[in-house]
Design an enzyme around this catalytic site. Structure first.
Site, PDB file in Angstrom:
ATOM      1  N   TYR A 180      15.744  65.142  30.737  1.00  0.00           N
ATOM      2  CA  TYR A 180      16.448  64.367  29.672  1.00  0.00           C
ATOM      3  C   TYR A 180      15.840  62.783  29.525  1.00  0.00           C
ATOM      4  CZ  TYR A 180      20.025  62.175  27.030  1.00  0.00           C
ATOM      5  OH  TYR A 180      20.635  61.267  25.758  1.00  0.00           O
ATOM      6  N   TYR A 190      24.318  56.399  30.518  1.00  0.00           N
ATOM      7  CA  TYR A 190      23.814  57.755  31.220  1.00  0.00           C
ATOM      8  C   TYR A 190      23.124  57.117  32.484  1.00  0.00           C
ATOM      9  CZ  TYR A 190      21.506  62.048  32.308  1.00  0.00           C
ATOM     10  OH  TYR A 190      20.866  62.998  31.883  1.00  0.00           O
TER      11      TYR A 190
HETATM   12  N1  LIG Z   1      23.489  68.705  27.562  1.00  0.00           N
HETATM   13  C1  LIG Z   1      23.058  67.892  27.750  1.00  0.00           C
HETATM   14  O1  LIG Z   1      23.366  67.034  26.308  1.00  0.00           O
HETATM   15  C2  LIG Z   1      21.560  67.622  27.962  1.00  0.00           C
HETATM   16  C3  LIG Z   1      20.166  67.547  27.673  1.00  0.00           C
HETATM   17  C4  LIG Z   1      18.935  67.512  28.238  1.00  0.00           C
HETATM   18  C5  LIG Z   1      18.855  68.692  29.733  1.00  0.00           C
HETATM   19  N2  LIG Z   1      20.101  68.764  30.009  1.00  0.00           N
HETATM   20  C6  LIG Z   1      19.998  69.383  31.490  1.00  0.00           C
HETATM   21  O2  LIG Z   1      20.312  70.210  31.251  1.00  0.00           O
HETATM   22  C7  LIG Z   1      20.922  71.740  32.343  1.00  0.00           C
HETATM   23  C8  LIG Z   1      22.140  72.132  31.862  1.00  0.00           C
HETATM   24  O3  LIG Z   1      23.085  71.551  31.659  1.00  0.00           O
HETATM   25  P1  LIG Z   1      24.127  71.252  30.766  1.00  0.00           P
HETATM   26  O4  LIG Z   1      24.263  70.771  29.785  1.00  0.00           O
HETATM   27  O5  LIG Z   1      23.044  72.680  30.115  1.00  0.00           O
HETATM   28  O6  LIG Z   1      25.252  71.992  31.103  1.00  0.00           O
HETATM   29  P2  LIG Z   1      26.136  73.361  32.265  1.00  0.00           P
HETATM   30  O7  LIG Z   1      27.196  72.939  32.341  1.00  0.00           O
HETATM   31  O8  LIG Z   1      25.863  74.045  31.815  1.00  0.00           O
HETATM   32  O9  LIG Z   1      25.632  73.472  33.428  1.00  0.00           O
HETATM   33  C9  LIG Z   1      25.491  72.843  34.590  1.00  0.00           C
HETATM   34  C10 LIG Z   1      25.396  73.441  35.834  1.00  0.00           C
HETATM   35  O10 LIG Z   1      25.127  72.993  36.737  1.00  0.00           O
HETATM   36  C11 LIG Z   1      25.964  73.611  37.264  1.00  0.00           C
HETATM   37  N3  LIG Z   1      25.837  72.761  39.094  1.00  0.00           N
HETATM   38  C12 LIG Z   1      26.141  71.385  39.439  1.00  0.00           C
HETATM   39  N4  LIG Z   1      26.544  71.231  40.813  1.00  0.00           N
HETATM   40  C13 LIG Z   1      26.030  72.278  40.731  1.00  0.00           C
HETATM   41  C14 LIG Z   1      25.481  72.784  42.621  1.00  0.00           C
HETATM   42  N5  LIG Z   1      24.951  71.822  43.397  1.00  0.00           N
HETATM   43  N6  LIG Z   1      24.829  74.065  42.571  1.00  0.00           N
HETATM   44  C15 LIG Z   1      24.917  74.488  41.637  1.00  0.00           C
HETATM   45  N7  LIG Z   1      25.086  74.559  40.795  1.00  0.00           N
HETATM   46  C16 LIG Z   1      25.754  73.379  40.916  1.00  0.00           C
HETATM   47  C17 LIG Z   1      27.748  74.013  36.973  1.00  0.00           C
HETATM   48  O11 LIG Z   1      28.082  74.280  37.832  1.00  0.00           O
HETATM   49  C18 LIG Z   1      27.158  74.253  35.928  1.00  0.00           C
HETATM   50  O12 LIG Z   1      27.392  75.339  35.569  1.00  0.00           O
HETATM   51  C19 LIG Z   1      20.902  70.162  33.624  1.00  0.00           C
HETATM   52  O13 LIG Z   1      20.186  69.939  34.292  1.00  0.00           O
HETATM   53  C20 LIG Z   1      21.233  68.942  32.580  1.00  0.00           C
HETATM   54  O14 LIG Z   1      21.463  68.136  33.281  1.00  0.00           O
HETATM   55  C21 LIG Z   1      21.348  68.698  29.037  1.00  0.00           C
END
Ligand SMILES: NC(=O)c1ccc[n+]([C@@H]2O[C@H](COP(=O)([O-])OP(=O)(O)OC[C@H]3O[C@@H](n4cnc5c(N)ncnc54)[C@H](O)[C@@H]3O)[C@@H](O)[C@H]2O)c1
Length: 296
Positions: A180, A190
Site C-alpha cells: 500500500y 495508517y
Molecule cells: N484493503 C486495502 O485497502 C489494501 C490496500 C493495499 C494493500 N492491501 C494489502 O492486501 C493484503 C490483503 O489484505 P486485504 O485488505 O485483502 O484484507 P483481508 O482481511 O482479506 O486479508 C488479510 C488476511 O491476513 C490474514 N492474517 C493476519 N495475520 C496473519 C498471520 N499472522 N498469518 C496468516 N494470516 C494472517 C487475515 O486472517 C486475513 O485473511 C494485505 O497485505 C493488505 O495490507 C490492502
C-alpha cells in the site's frame, strides 16, 4: 488470442479467510485462468471460514465464469508470524484455535505441500496478509512491540516465505505480495508501524527478486493496491474515507475493485510477465501519480 493460461499450474494464496479481500479475488481469478489453488488461512479465522464455505454462504462469490464453484485444492492453517513449529509458544499451541491445526508455521506449510504433492509442487505464491495490532495508533505513539509485530506479520513473513517456498517452485515460479502506498507517502491514520512494514515489504521485494532470481530463477513482485473495504482494512477505521478520497482525486474516478487487483495479479504470476521482477505495480486508478487533490 492472447490469454492468461495457468492450466497445470498450482498456486498458494496465503491470507484468505473470507470472500471480501484481495486474496479471495486473486484465488478466484487464478482458478479462472486454470490454476489449482490452495489457500493459507490464519488459525483464529479458520473455523469461521470453513463454516461459511460448508454452509454455502460464499457460493455466490465462488461462482466462476464457467458456472462452476471455485474449489480450493487444500486449505492449510498458516500463522505467518512463526517460521517453524518450535517458535509457536506453548500457550498459543495449546489454545482453542491452534490445538487441532498441527504445524501451522511457514516451514510447516511448506512441508505439508511436499507431503501432499511431492517435490517442487508450486508455480505461484501470493502473500496477501498483514497485521498491525496498533494500526489505529499514530506512529509516534506506537510501542516497540506493536511496531515489531506489524513488521513481523506483514513484512518478514514474505522473506520467510520466499526462503522456504522457493525450493518448492517449478521453473518460471512467481511470488507476489500486496502493498500500500502508505509506504512512501503520508496516509494519516495508517499507523502502528504498518507504513514502515509496507516500506520494508517493497524494499525486500527488490532484494528478494535479485537473490531468489539468481538462486532459484523465480520472480518476486509486489502490487500496490488502492484502498478497499476488506475485513483487514476495516480495522484501520478510516477505510471509507480513504476510498472516497481516492475516488474524488484519482485520474480514474470509478471505484477500484478486487477484480482489478486480481486481474493484474494473474498477469504478474503468468508467463506473460516473465521479464517483470523486483517491481512495485500500482493498481489504484492512477492515484499514486497525483501531487495535488482536485479541490482546495
Ligand atoms: N484493503 C486495502 O485497502 C489494501 C490496500 C493495499 C494493500 N492491501 C494489502 O492486501 C493484503 C490483503 O489484505 P486485504 O485488505 O485483502 O484484507 P483481508 O482481511 O482479506 O486479508 C488479510 C488476511 O491476513 C490474514 N492474517 C493476519 N495475520 C496473519 C498471520 N499472522 N498469518 C496468516 N494470516 C494472517 C487475515 O486472517 C486475513 O485473511 C494485505 O497485505 C493488505 O495490507 C490492502
Amino acid at each position: 488470442m492472447l490469454n492468461i493460461d495457468l492450466t497445470g499450474r498450482r498456486a498458494f494464496v496465503a491470507g484468505v479467510a473470507d470472500d471480501a479481500g484481495f486474496g479471495f479475488a486473486i484465488a478466484k481469478t487464478l482458478a479462472t485462468a486454470g490454476a489449482s489453488v490452495c489457500v493459507g488461512t490464519w488459525p483464529p479465522a479458520l473455523n469461521i471460514f470453513l463454516n461459511l464455505l460448508e454452509r454455502g454462504k460464499m457460493d455466490e462469490s465462488r461462482r466462476l465464469p464457467n458456472g462452476e464453484l471455485l474449489q480450493f485444492e487444500k486449505i492449510y492453517p498458516l500463522d505467518a508470524v512463526y517460521d517453524t513449529n518450535d517458535e509457536i509458544p506453548e500457550d498459543v499451541r495449546l489454545s482453542k484455535r491452534y490445538k487441532d491445526v498441527g504445524d501451522c508455521s511457514i516451514a510447516g506449510v511448506a512441508k505439508r505441500f511436499e507431503d501432499d504433492f511431492g517435490s517442487r509442487p508450486l508455480d505461484i505464491v501470493v502473500h496477501s496478509l498483514a497485521n498491525g495490532p496498533e494500526v489505529k495508533k499514530p506512529l509516534i505513539e506506537t510501542s516497540r512491540a506493536g511496531y515489531l509485530a506489524a513488521i513481523s506479520a506483514s513484512a518478514y513473513s514474505l522473506v520467510s516465505m520466499v526462503q522456504r517456498f522457493s525450493p518448492l517452485m517449478r521453473d518460471g515460479g512467481a511470488f507476489l505480495s500486496l502493498t500500500y502506498m502508505a509506504s512512501e507517502r503520508v496516509i494519516p491514520g495508517y499507523g502502528g508501524g504498518m507504513s514502515s512494514a509496507k516500506a520494508a515489504l517493497e524494499s525486500d521485494t527488490r532484494l528478494l527478486a535479485f537473490e531468489a532470481g539468481r538462486k532459484y530463477g523465480v520472480r518476486v513482485n509486489t502490487l500496490s493496491a488502492g484502498p478497499w473495504s476488506s475485513r483487514a482494512a476495516s480495522a484501520i477505521g478510516i477505510i471509507e474515507r480513504m476510498q472516497a478520497y481516492v475516488a474524488k482525486n484519482a485520474p480514474l474516478t470509478d471505484p477500484m475493485t478486487p477484480a482489478d487487483v486480481a486481474n493484474t495479479a494473474a498477469f504478474l504470476c503468468s508467463p506473460l510477465a516473465a521479464a517483470i521482477t523486483g517491481t512495485t505495480i500500482y493498481v489504484d486508478k492512477g492515484y499514486h501519480s497525483m501531487g495535488m487533490g482536485t479541490e482546495i
